[in-house]
Enzyme design. Structure first.
Site, PDB file in Angstrom:
ATOM      1  N   VAL A  29       0.935  -1.160  -0.118  1.00 54.44           N
ATOM      2  CA  VAL A  29       0.134   0.080   0.103  1.00 54.44           C
ATOM      3  C   VAL A  29       0.816   1.270   0.061  1.00 54.44           C
ATOM      4  CG1 VAL A  29      -2.096  -1.094   1.038  1.00 54.44           C
ATOM      5  CG2 VAL A  29      -0.204  -0.144   2.580  1.00 54.44           C
ATOM      6  N   ARG A  31       4.938   3.088  -0.959  1.00 58.44           N
ATOM      7  CA  ARG A  31       6.324   2.806  -1.248  1.00 58.44           C
ATOM      8  C   ARG A  31       7.192   4.236  -1.230  1.00 58.44           C
ATOM      9  NH1 ARG A  31       5.906   0.634  -6.158  1.00 58.44           N
ATOM     10  NH2 ARG A  31       5.804   2.960  -7.013  1.00 58.44           N
ATOM     11  N   GLY A  32       8.377   4.258  -0.395  1.00 59.00           N
ATOM     12  CA  GLY A  32       9.190   5.596  -0.693  1.00 59.00           C
ATOM     13  C   GLY A  32      10.376   5.135  -0.511  1.00 59.00           C
ATOM     14  N   TYR A  34      11.951   5.316   2.201  1.00 60.60           N
ATOM     15  CA  TYR A  34      12.351   4.610   3.420  1.00 60.60           C
ATOM     16  C   TYR A  34      12.252   3.171   3.495  1.00 60.60           C
ATOM     17  CZ  TYR A  34       7.314   4.548   3.380  1.00 60.60           C
ATOM     18  OH  TYR A  34       5.912   4.669   2.620  1.00 60.60           O
ATOM     19  N   GLY A  35      11.325   2.572   2.460  1.00 59.16           N
ATOM     20  CA  GLY A  35      11.166   1.301   2.303  1.00 59.16           C
ATOM     21  C   GLY A  35       9.687   1.071   1.839  1.00 59.16           C
ATOM     22  N   VAL A  37       5.689  -0.138   2.537  1.00 58.95           N
ATOM     23  CA  VAL A  37       4.392  -0.844   3.605  1.00 58.95           C
ATOM     24  C   VAL A  37       3.295  -1.814   2.754  1.00 58.95           C
ATOM     25  CG1 VAL A  37       2.865   0.052   5.250  1.00 58.95           C
ATOM     26  CG2 VAL A  37       4.986   1.204   4.650  1.00 58.95           C
ATOM     27  N   ASP A 155       8.232  16.917  10.288  1.00 55.30           N
ATOM     28  CA  ASP A 155       7.586  17.040   8.959  1.00 55.30           C
ATOM     29  C   ASP A 155       6.277  16.737   8.986  1.00 55.30           C
ATOM     30  OD1 ASP A 155       7.855  15.087   5.949  1.00 55.30           O
ATOM     31  OD2 ASP A 155       7.701  17.095   6.154  1.00 55.30           O
TER      32      ASP A 155
HETATM   33  C1  LIG Z   1      13.847   6.893  10.543  1.00 53.73           C
HETATM   34  C2  LIG Z   1      12.462   7.117  10.984  1.00 53.73           C
HETATM   35  C3  LIG Z   1      11.498   7.065  10.375  1.00 53.73           C
HETATM   36  C4  LIG Z   1      10.155   7.178  10.901  1.00 53.73           C
HETATM   37  C5  LIG Z   1      10.093   7.599  12.344  1.00 53.73           C
HETATM   38  N1  LIG Z   1       8.896   7.637  12.956  1.00 53.73           N
HETATM   39  N2  LIG Z   1       8.569   8.950  13.723  1.00 53.73           N
HETATM   40  C6  LIG Z   1       7.193   8.952  14.080  1.00 53.73           C
HETATM   41  C7  LIG Z   1       6.864  10.111  15.221  1.00 53.73           C
HETATM   42  C8  LIG Z   1       5.422  10.334  14.735  1.00 53.73           C
HETATM   43  C9  LIG Z   1       6.826   9.129  16.594  1.00 53.73           C
HETATM   44  C10 LIG Z   1       7.647  11.063  15.358  1.00 53.73           C
HETATM   45  C11 LIG Z   1       6.844   7.509  13.525  1.00 53.73           C
HETATM   46  C12 LIG Z   1       7.893   7.260  12.635  1.00 53.73           C
HETATM   47  N3  LIG Z   1       7.516   6.070  11.992  1.00 53.73           N
HETATM   48  C13 LIG Z   1       6.500   5.784  11.128  1.00 53.73           C
HETATM   49  O1  LIG Z   1       5.290   6.237  11.329  1.00 53.73           O
HETATM   50  N4  LIG Z   1       6.384   4.560  10.545  1.00 53.73           N
HETATM   51  C14 LIG Z   1       5.262   3.905   9.860  1.00 53.73           C
HETATM   52  C15 LIG Z   1       5.223   4.321   8.627  1.00 53.73           C
HETATM   53  O2  LIG Z   1       6.727   4.141   7.941  1.00 53.73           O
HETATM   54  C16 LIG Z   1      11.253   7.930  13.154  1.00 53.73           C
HETATM   55  C17 LIG Z   1      12.584   7.418  12.314  1.00 53.73           C
END
Ligand SMILES: Cc1ccc(-n2nc(C(C)(C)C)cc2NC(=O)NCCO)cc1
Length: 411
Positions: A29, A31-32, A34-35, A37, A155
């Site tokens: 669902v 893709r970017g 970062y990987g 999903v 962001d």
């Molecule tokens: C490298 C990295 C990527 C995503 C996050 N990150 N940070 C957050 C907050 C809302 C707690 C700030 C959530 C996420 N990661 C995600 O939301 N991952 C699910 C979709 O990729 C942290 C670090």
């Protein structure tokens, strides 16, 4: 090998493999950079009632810095309005890292696009009167939790605000996430073109960032929340600015984006923003805009009342103008915003942002792997239009003007 071979074999045999535990073939669902999903169901309980999960396969292999940061951060955080990490899978053979989350069927980017395309076809979407207030309340609760744990989002934008769907026990609950696209530029100065061909929008970036502020702050998150509030009210990005194809400069200064902000907000005076002259790009600002006389008659109140009939005396407008203070020191904290009169007045914010209304949005589309290749027309189309988010562009809303629109929206 530091571990006894038999013991390693034994461990490997009993380790749960992600492909054994979850069905995710053909269920991509998102893709970017970062990987990718997948929307999955546990293989064990086959009954449809069990909630869905989002399985994220992190780009690359091994414990990259970003994988470490994401796991370390998410395992510490627990709040109803923040995405929750359920499980981490380390595939030893491929050194792949998989993260398991609760699945969120909706996000504000797709929801707002749905409202906007419905407006274009004059088919109104019926939403509860406290829809915007409920969403705003939950975003602020989530951000208040993150900020009190000294986590800055950096962001915030509609695509990163997820909403749980009808099949989830948390129906209609907001979950703040980070689809990871802009994770790559921690420092505001990283050259865009180095990172990723996907053009990131500046529409939610606070003016101090565009003027060279060197550090992210909580106030920068609150500005973005103000932009999201305006977009929920009008179904249009408040500071929409057409995106040049390739942003060559690594400078944070973006003249067109600043021009758009001033043409909505007016130009900040010395009284409005005392520290403005101390920002690194103040020289560029003066060179490009002089004293800003040409924006003298513009203001947020004028923009919102003339374009959307919004009353400048309403508590909704008052909160919006507090969040969109040009001077970051004048923006409320998340807690102060939550204490605003707007949230104390009828109708009160609801835990399920849809209340008892049918959810009109469709489910996320699965991305076919064929579109993974570069010459896929859809990708080229989005690439040429400077698509602003790889994931979201794949979920481009189908126009709902087609006649076969079901009269009763089913969730
Ligand atoms: C490298 C990295 C990527 C995503 C996050 N990150 N940070 C957050 C907050 C809302 C707690 C700030 C959530 C996420 N990661 C995600 O939301 N991952 C699910 C979709 O990729 C942290 C670090």
């Amino acid at each position: 090998a530091w571990m006894d071979a038999d013991f390693r074999r034994q461990l490997s045999a009993q380790r749960e493999r992600v492909e054994d535990a979850f069905e995710f073939e053909g269920r991509k669902v998102g893709r970017g950079s970062y990987g990718q999903v997948f929307k999955t169901k546990p293989r064990s309980c086959a009954d449809a009632s069990a909630g869905d999960y989002a399985l994220k396969q992190i780009e690359g292999s091994g414990l990259s810095m970003s994988a470490c940061r994401e796991i370390a951060l998410l395992r510490e955080l627990k709040h109803p309005n923040v995405i929750s990490l359920k499980q981490v899978y380390l595939a030893h053979e491929t050194r792949q890292i998989w993260l398991l989350f609760d699945y969120a069927e909706h996000d504000l980017w797709r929801m707002i696009n749905f409202h906007a395309s419905a407006k274009k076809c004059n088919s109104q979407v019926s939403l509860p009167p406290n829809f915007t207030k409920s969403i705003m309340h939950q975003i602020l609760c989530g951000i208040h939790y993150l900020h009190s744990n000294w986590v800055l989002h950096r962001d915030l934008k509609p695509a990163n605000i997820l909403v749980m769907g009808a099949t989830s026990p948390e129906r209609g609950r907001v979950k703040i996430a980070d689809l990871g696209l802009a994770r790559l530029f921690h420092q505001p100065l990283t050259p865009l073109t180095e990172i990723d061909p996907v053009v990131v929008t500046f529409w939610y970036r606070a003016p101090e960032l565009l003027l060279g502020a060197r550090h992210y702050t909580k106030a920068i998150d609150l500005w973005a929340i103000g932009c999201i509030m305006a977009e929920l009210i009008t179904d249009k990005p408040l500071f929409y600015c057409k995106q040049e194809e390739d942003i060559k400069t690594s400078s944070p200064y973006n003249r067109d984006q600043l021009e758009r902000i001033f043409s909505v907000m007016g130009f900040p005076s010395q009284q409005d923003w005392r520290d403005l002259p101390h920002l690194p790009k103040y020289g560029d600002l003066v060179r490009n805009f002089g004293t800003g006389q040409q924006y003298a008659r513009f203001s947020l109140g004028r923009h919102m009342s003339r374009s959307f009939g919004m009353s400048e005396t309403s508590s909704e407008f008052r909160l919006l103008s507090r969040l969109l203070a040009m001077d970051p020191l004048r923006r409320p904290s998340a807690r102060e915003a939550l204490e605003d009169r707007y949230f104390l007045e009828e109708p009160r914010p609801a835990a399920d942002v849809f209340n008892d209304f049918d959810i009109p949005y469709g489910k996320r589309d699965f991305i076919s792997d064929s579109s993974d290749n570069k010459d896929d027309p859809a990708r080229l189309h989005f690439a040429s239009r400077g698509r602003h988010l790889a994931v979201a562009s794949q979920q481009q809303q189908r126009p709902i003007c087609s006649q076969q629109l079901p009269h009763r929206f089913d969730s």
